[in-house]
Design a protein around this motif. Structure first.
Motif, PDB file in Angstrom:
ATOM      1  N   UNK A 180       9.745 123.477  52.748  1.00  0.00           N
ATOM      2  CA  UNK A 180      11.063 124.067  52.526  1.00  0.00           C
ATOM      3  C   UNK A 180      10.992 125.586  52.624  1.00  0.00           C
ATOM      4  N   UNK A 181       9.993 126.198  51.983  1.00  0.00           N
ATOM      5  CA  UNK A 181       9.874 127.659  51.997  1.00  0.00           C
ATOM      6  C   UNK A 181       9.676 128.156  53.424  1.00  0.00           C
ATOM      7  N   UNK A 182       8.851 127.427  54.165  1.00  0.00           N
ATOM      8  CA  UNK A 182       8.584 127.855  55.537  1.00  0.00           C
ATOM      9  C   UNK A 182       9.871 127.898  56.370  1.00  0.00           C
ATOM     10  N   UNK A 241      -1.417 132.907  48.241  1.00  0.00           N
ATOM     11  CA  UNK A 241      -1.507 132.875  49.701  1.00  0.00           C
ATOM     12  C   UNK A 241      -0.345 133.659  50.323  1.00  0.00           C
ATOM     13  N   UNK A 242       0.857 133.451  49.751  1.00  0.00           N
ATOM     14  CA  UNK A 242       2.025 134.171  50.257  1.00  0.00           C
ATOM     15  C   UNK A 242       1.858 135.674  50.033  1.00  0.00           C
ATOM     16  N   UNK A 243       1.218 136.015  48.926  1.00  0.00           N
ATOM     17  CA  UNK A 243       1.029 137.427  48.597  1.00  0.00           C
ATOM     18  C   UNK A 243       0.112 138.081  49.624  1.00  0.00           C
ATOM     19  N   UNK A 272      20.705 136.454  52.001  1.00  0.00           N
ATOM     20  CA  UNK A 272      21.813 135.527  51.715  1.00  0.00           C
ATOM     21  C   UNK A 272      21.349 134.154  51.260  1.00  0.00           C
ATOM     22  N   UNK A 273      20.056 133.859  51.400  1.00  0.00           N
ATOM     23  CA  UNK A 273      19.584 132.546  50.978  1.00  0.00           C
ATOM     24  C   UNK A 273      18.873 132.564  49.630  1.00  0.00           C
ATOM     25  N   UNK A 274      18.904 133.737  48.962  1.00  0.00           N
ATOM     26  CA  UNK A 274      18.240 133.775  47.654  1.00  0.00           C
ATOM     27  C   UNK A 274      18.989 132.883  46.682  1.00  0.00           C
ATOM     28  N   UNK A 308      10.000 133.808  41.998  1.00  0.00           N
ATOM     29  CA  UNK A 308       9.166 134.578  42.909  1.00  0.00           C
ATOM     30  C   UNK A 308       9.442 134.158  44.356  1.00  0.00           C
ATOM     31  N   UNK A 309       9.580 132.864  44.588  1.00  0.00           N
ATOM     32  CA  UNK A 309       9.855 132.376  45.943  1.00  0.00           C
ATOM     33  C   UNK A 309      11.169 132.939  46.464  1.00  0.00           C
ATOM     34  N   UNK A 310      12.164 132.942  45.589  1.00  0.00           N
ATOM     35  CA  UNK A 310      13.499 133.403  45.977  1.00  0.00           C
ATOM     36  C   UNK A 310      13.459 134.818  46.555  1.00  0.00           C
ATOM     37  N   UNK A 311      12.595 135.663  45.954  1.00  0.00           N
ATOM     38  CA  UNK A 311      12.501 137.060  46.393  1.00  0.00           C
ATOM     39  C   UNK A 311      12.027 137.197  47.835  1.00  0.00           C
ATOM     40  N   UNK A 312      11.381 136.152  48.342  1.00  0.00           N
ATOM     41  CA  UNK A 312      10.788 136.245  49.677  1.00  0.00           C
ATOM     42  C   UNK A 312      11.791 135.889  50.774  1.00  0.00           C
TER      43      UNK A 312
END
Lengths: 338, 99
Positions: A254-256, A120-122, A182-184, A174-178
């Motif tokens: 959290x991702x949002x 979905x994110x993709x 500075x928050x990776x 993969x999430x981190x890349x998005x």
């Protein structure tokens, strides 16, 4: 609503059948009919009458520690469970097969959630498909291998956890890349969290734990008797099992917060090797999580709020345990929201 | 459980009775918006229950209690001049209250 007590020194009392919160000259009255749970995150004073009032209305009082993990709760003297469910739960755990079949269902649902969420994110990021390819493939492979697992396999526990771990690493990377630069983050870290994302995610998981635990107790399940996470002294093994298909709720919220740039540096206390949410950050996270759980999604051909799905599934788990051996097992969980 | 927004407006002669009606309204989760006016969201059967409780308390020869159900659309069109109430609180839209 959920009452969250986060001002130190708050006095929680009862007057004429209504909760009264007092702190110096601040005052708030609320009817127990409007309250779902009382969450105490800080030093507070609680009168026995207020406790009795909340028990009368099925409101649970939860105490959280500094990380947002539930450390305890006030619950009725009755468990609401039938002894039968508990006995079945124990035999399912000892004899293994039914319990492990349930667990591998839960894990494959979890992996499927991760897979669908990344997809979905993709789709929301045209032109960046390349960075999703590898993690999607990794997760998919774990899903396939999980299908081939035989319940009689001796190492089934280790192998289950292995696939889960491989998929999880690919997923979080993969999430981190998005995220904004500075928050990776590099991987998961619990107690203590090493970066803001893990601090937020741990807090969200904490909220989820208490919800899942409550759902277990309401469904008559014993939170301490698990299938995959075998019981250690004082460990809520079943909660750790049952939370797997629902972790996605915490991850989405959290991702949002991060991809939507709702997070500020001021929300965190940073010490030498730990990052934790402070009193400014916590309300933002709780708000996001609550809104997310309050949304309706398609579930078993009905529109159901996410928070109620947890309760439904706990009841279903209890019913599966009660059902006789050869009865056909329904699909584990179909969250249709992607 | 389906619920409905209600205004409760009363005119009651005796102080004691008036206080008891007000307490009941609070107990049912309604917000006081003026001295003799409450507003909030009630489950349908609670709406009937509150009506019956009030009927028992008041003196039907001298007092009056109005229970007005009204809809979301009307709620949005409420115009408040001066000191108003918290819309979200009244409409049960607050999911987490921090204190």
């Amino acid at each position: 609503m959920q009452l969250v007590i986060n001002t130190p020194g708050t006095l929680i009392t009862q007057k004429d059948g209504i909760f009264r919160l007092k702190n110096q000259d601040k005052r708030f009255d609320v009817s127990p009919l409007k309250v779902e749970s009382i969450v105490i995150t800080n030093k507070a004073m609680l009168s026995t009458q207020a406790v009795a009032l909340s028990l009368e209305h099925n409101i649970d009082i939860v105490f959280l520690d500094g990380y947002g993990d539930p450390v305890g709760r006030v619950w009725f003297a009755k468990t609401g469970s039938t002894a039968m469910i508990r006995r079945r739960q124990l035999t399912a755990e000892v004899n293994g097969e039914k319990g492990l079949a349930l667990v591998s269902d839960m894990i494959s649902q979890k992996l499927d959630n991760q897979f669908q969420y990344l997809k979905k994110l993709m789709y929301a990021r045209p032109g960046k498909e390349a960075q999703f390819e590898k993690p999607l493939a990794t997760i998919n492979q774990s899903i396939e291998e999980l299908k081939d697992l035989e319940a009689r396999d001796e190492n089934i526990r280790n192998r289950l956890m292995g696939y889960e771990g491989t998929a999880g690493r690919a997923y979080f990377q993969c999430l981190s890349q998005l995220f904004p630069e500075k928050y990776r983050f590099s991987g998961r870290s619990r107690q203590p969290a090493k970066d803001p994302f893990n601090a937020v995610l741990n807090y969200c998981y904490g909220i989820l734990y208490s919800r899942v635990e409550k759902a277990c107790i309401l469904a008559g399940l014993d939170p301490y008797v698990g299938f995959l996470h075998t019981d250690n002294y004082n460990k809520k093994s079943l909660v750790f099992d049952l939370i797997e298909p629902f972790r996605i709720f915490a991850e989405q919220s959290a991702v949002y917060l991060f991809t939507g740039r709702k997070i500020k540096d001021d929300y965190f206390d940073v010490s030498e090797n730990a990052v934790s949410l402070n009193t400014q950050g916590k309300p933002i996270v709780v708000e996001s999580m609550n809104t997310h759980l309050e949304e309706s999604v398609r579930y078993r051909r009905k529109n159901v709020k996410r928070k109620h799905i947890i309760q439904h599934e706990a009841h279903r788990l209890a019913n599966i345990l009660l059902a006789d051996e050869d009865e056909k097992r329904p699909e584990w969980l179909e969250i249709k929201e992607f | 459980m389906s619920s409905v927004l209600v205004w409760i407006v009363y005119d009651i002669v005796e102080d004691g009775v008036r206080n008891r009606v007000a307490k009941q309204c609070k107990k049912f989760g309604l917000q006081r918006v003026q001295k003799s006016v409450f507003l909030g969201r009630l489950e349908n059967n609670r709406f009937d229950e509150l009506g019956e409780i009030c009927r028992d308390m008041i003196d039907e020869d001298t007092d009056s209690v109005y229970l007005f159900p009204f809809c979301q659309e009307d709620f949005r069109r409420i115009n408040v001049l001066g000191q108003g109430f918290d819309r979200k609180l009244v409409n049960d839209e607050i999911l987490a209250k921090f204190f």
